[in-house]
Write a protein that holds these residues in place. Structure first.
Motif, PDB file in Angstrom:
ATOM      1  N   ASP A 136       0.826  -1.221   0.000  1.00 17.22           N
ATOM      2  CA  ASP A 136       0.000   0.000   0.000  1.00 17.22           C
ATOM      3  C   ASP A 136       0.854   1.263   0.000  1.00 17.22           C
ATOM      4  N   ASP A 137       2.005   1.173   0.630  1.00 14.33           N
ATOM      5  CA  ASP A 137       2.914   2.312   0.652  1.00 14.33           C
ATOM      6  C   ASP A 137       3.757   2.260  -0.616  1.00 14.33           C
ATOM      7  N   VAL A 138       3.391   3.075  -1.594  1.00 15.44           N
ATOM      8  CA  VAL A 138       4.173   3.153  -2.832  1.00 15.44           C
ATOM      9  C   VAL A 138       5.196   4.267  -2.619  1.00 15.44           C
ATOM     10  N   TYR A 161      -0.779   5.595  12.356  1.00 12.67           N
ATOM     11  CA  TYR A 161       0.492   4.894  12.113  1.00 12.67           C
ATOM     12  C   TYR A 161       1.048   4.252  13.383  1.00 12.67           C
ATOM     13  N   GLY A 162       2.084   3.423  13.160  1.00 10.73           N
ATOM     14  CA  GLY A 162       2.958   3.061  14.262  1.00 10.73           C
ATOM     15  C   GLY A 162       3.865   4.262  14.485  1.00 10.73           C
ATOM     16  N   CYS A 163       4.211   4.537  15.744  1.00  9.75           N
ATOM     17  CA  CYS A 163       4.990   5.745  16.060  1.00  9.75           C
ATOM     18  C   CYS A 163       6.199   5.340  16.896  1.00  9.75           C
ATOM     19  N   VAL A 204       4.941   2.530  19.537  1.00  9.08           N
ATOM     20  CA  VAL A 204       3.535   2.367  19.891  1.00  9.08           C
ATOM     21  C   VAL A 204       2.687   2.403  18.619  1.00  9.08           C
ATOM     22  N   GLU A 205       1.774   1.433  18.516  1.00  6.54           N
ATOM     23  CA  GLU A 205       0.926   1.339  17.334  1.00  6.54           C
ATOM     24  C   GLU A 205      -0.279   2.258  17.484  1.00  6.54           C
ATOM     25  N   LYS A 206      -0.470   3.121  16.529  1.00  5.64           N
ATOM     26  CA  LYS A 206      -1.624   4.010  16.429  1.00  5.64           C
ATOM     27  C   LYS A 206      -1.975   4.715  17.749  1.00  5.64           C
ATOM     28  N   PRO A 207      -1.029   5.524  18.267  1.00  3.04           N
ATOM     29  CA  PRO A 207      -1.313   6.257  19.523  1.00  3.04           C
ATOM     30  C   PRO A 207      -2.265   7.416  19.262  1.00  3.04           C
ATOM     31  N   ALA A 253       6.476   8.576  11.984  1.00  4.24           N
ATOM     32  CA  ALA A 253       5.560   7.470  11.699  1.00  4.24           C
ATOM     33  C   ALA A 253       6.293   6.341  10.981  1.00  4.24           C
ATOM     34  N   ILE A 254       5.945   5.114  11.342  1.00  2.00           N
ATOM     35  CA  ILE A 254       6.519   3.950  10.659  1.00  2.00           C
ATOM     36  C   ILE A 254       5.831   3.819   9.298  1.00  2.00           C
ATOM     37  N   ILE A 255       6.633   3.663   8.259  1.00  2.00           N
ATOM     38  CA  ILE A 255       6.123   3.466   6.897  1.00  2.00           C
ATOM     39  C   ILE A 255       6.444   2.021   6.506  1.00  2.00           C
ATOM     40  N   LEU A 306       2.703  -5.966  14.289  1.00  2.00           N
ATOM     41  CA  LEU A 306       4.158  -6.050  14.089  1.00  2.00           C
ATOM     42  C   LEU A 306       4.873  -5.036  14.985  1.00  2.00           C
ATOM     43  N   THR A 307       4.256  -3.859  15.149  1.00  2.00           N
ATOM     44  CA  THR A 307       4.854  -2.826  16.006  1.00  2.00           C
ATOM     45  C   THR A 307       5.038  -3.352  17.432  1.00  2.00           C
ATOM     46  N   ASP A 308       4.044  -4.086  17.951  1.00  3.26           N
ATOM     47  CA  ASP A 308       4.137  -4.618  19.319  1.00  3.26           C
ATOM     48  C   ASP A 308       5.250  -5.675  19.410  1.00  3.26           C
TER      49      ASP A 308
END
Ligand code: G1P
Length: 294
Positions: free
Chosen positions: A133-135, A171-173, A195-198, A208-210, A236-238
């Motif tokens: 999804d991330d192009v 996002y993951g942060c 942290v995922e989606k804070p 933000a994690i891409i 995956l972030t956790d």
């Protein structure tokens, strides 16, 4: 030198509800940006970063992805008979250059769960994860940039970018400290926490994690140890937060432009910008856009 990264995992089992009704029968990964399916951008990025072994985690209704990366005998035969060499090269190119393996994720239990499904195929070696999804449009492929950092630090590396504070909850942060690398101190970060989606008010940063990761195989132990997190899913972030207890993890603020092709507006932006860059379409498309009464 750390072990070479030879494999890239592409989670592709999501339902694509943001693109209904198009995704009722078409996998979202197959939606074309200009004339290439979204997932092919990621696969080509992996290939141009030196990774030929592609592992796609699929689900129900995703067989078009398998057909896309397979040989299409009837089509190739027809193009050959009609001497359409250019088209033949386009069709053959990608399936000739990669080895693809597929594994099913029977239930959509989260990104971490999808990556865990690839454990047997990955084995005990470092690997990349690419969220198609991330192009990402970049002079040096984003994954190549991460692999260089991975080689230097011998540690997992995640792609990050700065986003407006109010958007961080999508996002993951990361909470991280800058590290001097190649005479700069604003690209590489050593991660302190993830942290995922804070909530925006609780986010430790605007980094933000891409969807590009280079990870070591000990992530699989972490993925098996954690409980469901944000959205009730195995994240995956956790798992990376869990892995941080036993080894350093780095983040890299990559050089390039990222489009969220999983989102309608992001998809439209990717389509316009990538079409403008195309030698065959850019000129007339630019003229067309200039004529629009905006
Ligand atoms: C996933 C990850 C998230 C990351 C994002 C990037 O979330 O869980 O950490 O920031 O991809 O695109 P998703 O967009 O699948 O909800």
């Amino acid at each position: 030198m750390p072990a070479k990264v030879r494999k890239a995992v592409f989670p592709a089992a999501g339902l694509g509800t943001r693109f209904l009704p198009a995704t009722k029968s078409l996998p979202k990964e197959m939606l074309p940006v200009v004339d290439k399916p979204i997932i092919q951008y990621g696969v080509e990025e992996a290939l141009h970063s030196g990774i030929q072994n592609i592992i796609i985690v699929t689900g129900r209704g995703k067989s078009a992805i398998e057909d896309h990366f397979d040989v299409s005998f009837e089509l190739e035969d027809l193009l050959e008979k009609r001497a359409k060499k250019d088209l033949l090269a386009i069709v053959r190119n990608i399936s000739d250059m990669i080895n693809v393996a597929y594994i099913r994720q029977k239930e959509a239990l989260g990104l971490g769960h999808a990556v865990l499904r690839a454990m047997e195929l990955v084995g005990q070696e470092p690997f990349a994860v690419v969220l198609a999804d991330d192009v990402i449009d970049a002079e040096t492929p984003c994954l190549r940039q991460l692999l260089d950092v991975y080689s230097f630090f011998s540690a997992p590396v995640l792609a990050v970018m700065e986003v407006p504070r109010e958007n961080i909850s999508a996002y993951g942060c990361i909470d991280a400290e800058p590290v001097t690398h190649n005479n700069t101190n604003d690209r590489v970060f050593r991660i302190r926490d993830l942290v995922e989606k804070p909530k925006a008010s609780e986010a430790p940063s605007n980094l933000a994690i891409i969807g590009r990761y280079v990870i070591t195989p000990d992530i699989f132990d972490s993925l098996q140890s954690i409980n469901p997190g944000s959205g009730g899913e195995i994240q995956l972030t956790d798992a990376l937060k869990h892995l941080l207890r036993s080894r350093p993890i780095y983040a890299y603020r990559f050089d390039g432009t990222r489009y969220d092709a999983g989102d309608k507006l992001g998809f439209l932006k990717a389509t316009v910008e990538l079409a403008l860059q195309r030698p065959d379409l850019g000129g007339p498309f630019r003229e067309y856009l200039k004529g629009l009464k905006l």
